[in-house]
Design an enzyme around this catalytic site. Structure first.
Site, PDB file in Angstrom:
ATOM      1  N   ASP A  54      -1.450 -12.134   6.479  1.00  0.00           N
ATOM      2  CA  ASP A  54      -2.834 -11.905   6.074  1.00  0.00           C
ATOM      3  C   ASP A  54      -3.775 -12.465   7.134  1.00  0.00           C
ATOM      4  O   ASP A  54      -3.657 -13.627   7.551  1.00  0.00           O
ATOM      5  CB  ASP A  54      -3.081 -12.577   4.729  1.00  0.00           C
ATOM      6  CG  ASP A  54      -4.530 -12.497   4.307  1.00  0.00           C
ATOM      7  OD1 ASP A  54      -4.992 -11.385   4.024  1.00  0.00           O
ATOM      8  OD2 ASP A  54      -5.189 -13.551   4.282  1.00  0.00           O
ATOM      9  N   ALA A  55      -4.724 -11.663   7.593  1.00  0.00           N
ATOM     10  CA  ALA A  55      -5.624 -12.073   8.675  1.00  0.00           C
ATOM     11  C   ALA A  55      -6.466 -13.285   8.283  1.00  0.00           C
ATOM     12  O   ALA A  55      -6.684 -14.190   9.102  1.00  0.00           O
ATOM     13  CB  ALA A  55      -6.526 -10.906   9.072  1.00  0.00           C
ATOM     14  N   ASP A  72      -1.911   0.880  13.190  1.00  0.00           N
ATOM     15  CA  ASP A  72      -1.479   2.159  13.760  1.00  0.00           C
ATOM     16  C   ASP A  72      -1.340   2.095  15.277  1.00  0.00           C
ATOM     17  O   ASP A  72      -0.778   3.001  15.902  1.00  0.00           O
ATOM     18  CB  ASP A  72      -2.438   3.282  13.376  1.00  0.00           C
ATOM     19  CG  ASP A  72      -3.902   2.929  13.649  1.00  0.00           C
ATOM     20  OD1 ASP A  72      -4.176   2.254  14.657  1.00  0.00           O
ATOM     21  OD2 ASP A  72      -4.771   3.327  12.837  1.00  0.00           O
ATOM     22  N   GLN A  74       0.828  -1.201   0.000  1.00  0.00           N
ATOM     23  CA  GLN A  74       0.000   0.000   0.000  1.00  0.00           C
ATOM     24  C   GLN A  74       0.865   1.256   0.000  1.00  0.00           C
ATOM     25  O   GLN A  74       2.082   1.200   0.199  1.00  0.00           O
ATOM     26  CB  GLN A  74      -0.901   0.013   1.232  1.00  0.00           C
ATOM     27  CG  GLN A  74      -0.143  -0.049   2.547  1.00  0.00           C
ATOM     28  CD  GLN A  74      -1.017  -0.430   3.709  1.00  0.00           C
ATOM     29  OE1 GLN A  74      -2.239  -0.424   3.626  1.00  0.00           O
ATOM     30  NE2 GLN A  74      -0.403  -0.774   4.841  1.00  0.00           N
ATOM     31  N   GLU A 105      -1.401  -7.855  11.465  1.00  0.00           N
ATOM     32  CA  GLU A 105      -1.338  -6.762  10.481  1.00  0.00           C
ATOM     33  C   GLU A 105      -0.532  -7.235   9.279  1.00  0.00           C
ATOM     34  O   GLU A 105       0.577  -7.757   9.433  1.00  0.00           O
ATOM     35  CB  GLU A 105      -0.700  -5.535  11.111  1.00  0.00           C
ATOM     36  CG  GLU A 105      -0.204  -4.480  10.135  1.00  0.00           C
ATOM     37  CD  GLU A 105      -1.317  -3.829   9.320  1.00  0.00           C
ATOM     38  OE1 GLU A 105      -1.113  -3.593   8.124  1.00  0.00           O
ATOM     39  OE2 GLU A 105      -2.387  -3.550   9.909  1.00  0.00           O
ATOM     40  N   HIS A 140     -12.057   5.005  18.218  1.00  0.00           N
ATOM     41  CA  HIS A 140     -11.445   3.867  18.898  1.00  0.00           C
ATOM     42  C   HIS A 140     -12.108   3.558  20.241  1.00  0.00           C
ATOM     43  O   HIS A 140     -12.164   2.389  20.643  1.00  0.00           O
ATOM     44  CB  HIS A 140      -9.944   4.107  19.049  1.00  0.00           C
ATOM     45  CG  HIS A 140      -9.216   4.067  17.737  1.00  0.00           C
ATOM     46  ND1 HIS A 140      -8.830   5.202  17.071  1.00  0.00           N
ATOM     47  CD2 HIS A 140      -8.860   3.015  16.952  1.00  0.00           C
ATOM     48  CE1 HIS A 140      -8.248   4.861  15.930  1.00  0.00           C
ATOM     49  NE2 HIS A 140      -8.251   3.546  15.830  1.00  0.00           N
ATOM     50  N   ASP A 147     -10.529  -4.332  12.894  1.00  0.00           N
ATOM     51  CA  ASP A 147     -10.304  -2.924  12.533  1.00  0.00           C
ATOM     52  C   ASP A 147      -9.550  -2.885  11.208  1.00  0.00           C
ATOM     53  O   ASP A 147      -8.381  -2.515  11.147  1.00  0.00           O
ATOM     54  CB  ASP A 147      -9.508  -2.231  13.647  1.00  0.00           C
ATOM     55  CG  ASP A 147      -9.386  -0.734  13.432  1.00  0.00           C
ATOM     56  OD1 ASP A 147     -10.190  -0.182  12.663  1.00  0.00           O
ATOM     57  OD2 ASP A 147      -8.476  -0.126  14.028  1.00  0.00           O
TER      58      ASP A 147
END
Length: 524
Positions: A354-355, A300, A243, A320, A278, A386
């Site tokens: 990868d989730a 983040d 990304q 992540e 959040h 998230d």
């Protein structure tokens, strides 16, 4: 000698085929970064280029009488257009807001030139030694397809990591020109007249000068063009394998500066109000069991910050995909200040993968897990989802029935999950599609929403396997700036124009969520 000359021509076919595929992939990748619609961008680029290749193969027929000079001219023009393609399209996106028309023009022009290559190379190959047409076509296409394999592998594993999109295209353009000119000047020089050689020499100088200049100024150009896309000054920017990451910071004469994180141009948070997002995401799900917490996404560290405020959380695992995002959150002073250096907490385990794959491996079980797989067979008291919005096929699987089924499998008895589900105001059909997908996976849901000024009205789904949980706050919940009991109680009420819609779920084989969400956000 003839055998060596034929090998020279076929080697040229190999290289120019690799260059041509790199141009295609560069256009697709740029569109994915800037627009986000990977399937749409791929379809447009491939369709236009393949059509243009047919036009180019037909249009070059009158020029086959002078194959050497024509091929040299085609390669110079292709090198210039292909090398500057990414730079030019980025400029069209940043300053002119004409990306899609410009993309079609560029794709057509490149396809036209690429389509002219094979007929010209066929004639040049026959000039060396007459050959059966079928055998000649077989040799040419074999070299062409193998070259395409090289280009397809070199683009993600060599060009992007070492040069990036803009400089990578410029490097390939130069290689394209060198290869074509070497063939013509080395093997077919005698077929060129004095004027042709002079014109070719001048063209070489012009093309290589432009490409070299573009390479030198590309970093400054990218910085200027990128800044054009953002209101506030950019303080960090990098393009990773996954990304485009941008951090901006407003210049504040009074009050606190606003720090914002963007992924592929989409806002992820604004520091002036991220606490609202959040707090609403984390605290309701942690009103239940919370000894072991799993966070999917949230690189983040801001959701993690809220989780770690509970001293009885024994472990927090964060999955992540992009390790660069974790590194940024760990080391960037602005992000570290916002996430309270959450990643330094000994209770935290970070898994960069990868989730979907990570959860699936845990659901299958068996065998000895790798370090990245360790813990996937465990069960969690709370799962916090998230993840980026489902506006592309790459993220659609993370909003599918199958994905939520894996989350259900990862929940411990009595465990609960929360999903950020987009805006019930701006994208109501998307919000209720996600709700339908979670429910189809066997989880009972309670939708609720919060006002986050940077995003607008934002929605969440609190879920459990046995019965729909009621969003509440734990008696020992830490102090919060936004979310109190009264606000949370009201959050489960939706206005009349945003009540539940009867939407079909999204699955891996029918990712409805992409079209639904993309179509709704186009209106804003």
């Amino acid at each position: 000698m003839k055998r060596l000359s034929r090998a020279f021509v076929l080697s040229t076919v190999f290289v120019v085929a690799a260059c041509g595929l790199v141009y295609e992939l560069a256009l697709v990748a740029l569109g994915s970064y800037l627009i986000g619609d990977t399937v749409g961008q791929t379809s447009v680029v491939l369709a236009v280029m393949v059509f243009a290749m047919g036009v180019g193969a037909f249009a070059v027929k009158p020029l086959l009488g002078r194959p050497a000079a024509t091929f040299a001219a085609v390669e110079l023009i292709l090198a210039l257009c292909g090398g500057l393609s990414v730079l030019g399209l980025y400029a069209a996106f940043a300053w002119l807001d004409l990306y899609t028309p410009a993309l079609i023009v560029v794709a057509f022009l490149l396809g036209l030139l690429i389509g002219a290559e094979i007929p010209l190379l066929m004639v040049l190959l026959q000039r060396i030694r007459k050959q059966d047409a079928g055998e000649a076509v077989s040799d040419l296409f074999a070299a062409d397809y193998v070259g395409a394999l090289l280009g397809g592998l070199a683009f993600p594993f060599l060009l992007l990591p070492f040069f990036g999109l803009i400089q990578g295209a410029l490097v390939v353009g130069a290689l394209n020109a060198v290869c074509g000119l070497t063939l013509v000047l080395g093997l077919f020089r005698k077929e060129l007249g004095g004027r042709s050689r002079a014109a070719l020499t001048a063209g070489c100088v012009v093309v290589f000068t432009i490409l070299a200049f573009g390479y030198v100024v590309s970093d400054d150009f990218e910085t200027t063009a990128r800044q054009q896309l953002y209101k506030d000054p950019i303080v960090h920017a990098e393009r990773t394998r996954y990304q485009d990451i941008v951090v901006t910071r407003s210049v504040a004469l009074t009050g606190a500066a606003d720090v914002r994180l963007y992924l592929n141009g989409d806002l992820q948070f604004a520091s002036v109000d991220e606490y609202r997002y959040h707090e609403a995401l984390v605290h309701p799900v942690l009103a239940g069991p919370r000894g072991r917490v799993l966070i999917l996404g949230g690189g983040d560290g801001l959701a993690l910050r809220e989780v770690l405020r509970y001293p009885d959380v024994r472990s927090a695992t964060l999955v992540e995909l992009d390790p660069a995002m974790i590194t940024l959150a760990r080391t960037n002073p602005l992000l570290k200040d916002l996430n309270h250096d959450a990643f330094a907490d000994p209770r935290v385990t970070v898994v960069n993968t990868d989730a979907f794959t990570w959860l699936r491996d845990g659901a299958r079980g068996g065998g000895s897990p790798t370090p990245e797989q360790a813990g996937t067979t465990d069960r969690y008291d709370a799962v916090i989802v998230d993840l980026p919005d489902p506006d592309s096929p790459a993220t659609a699987k993370l909003y599918s029935v199958e994905f939520y089924g894996l989350i259900r499998h990862a929940l411990a008895p009595g465990g609960r999950a929360v999903v950020q589900a987009g805006s019930p105001y701006f994208a109501p059909r998307g919000f209720w599609t996600i709700d339908a997908s979670v429910r189809e996976a066997g989880l009972a849901t309670t939708p609720y929403h919060a006002d986050v000024p940077s995003f607008g009205d934002w929605g969440y789904l609190l879920s459990a396997a046995d019965a729909a949980p009621v969003p509440t706050l734990a008696p020992d919940a830490p102090p919060r700036r936004y979310l109190d009991a009264a606000t949370l109680a009201a959050a489960t009420t939706f206005p009349a124009d945003r009540r539940r819609l009867d939407m079909p779920p999204s699955t891996l084989t029918h990712p409805r969520i992409v079209d639904v969400v993309s179509g709704e956000w186009k209106n804003y």
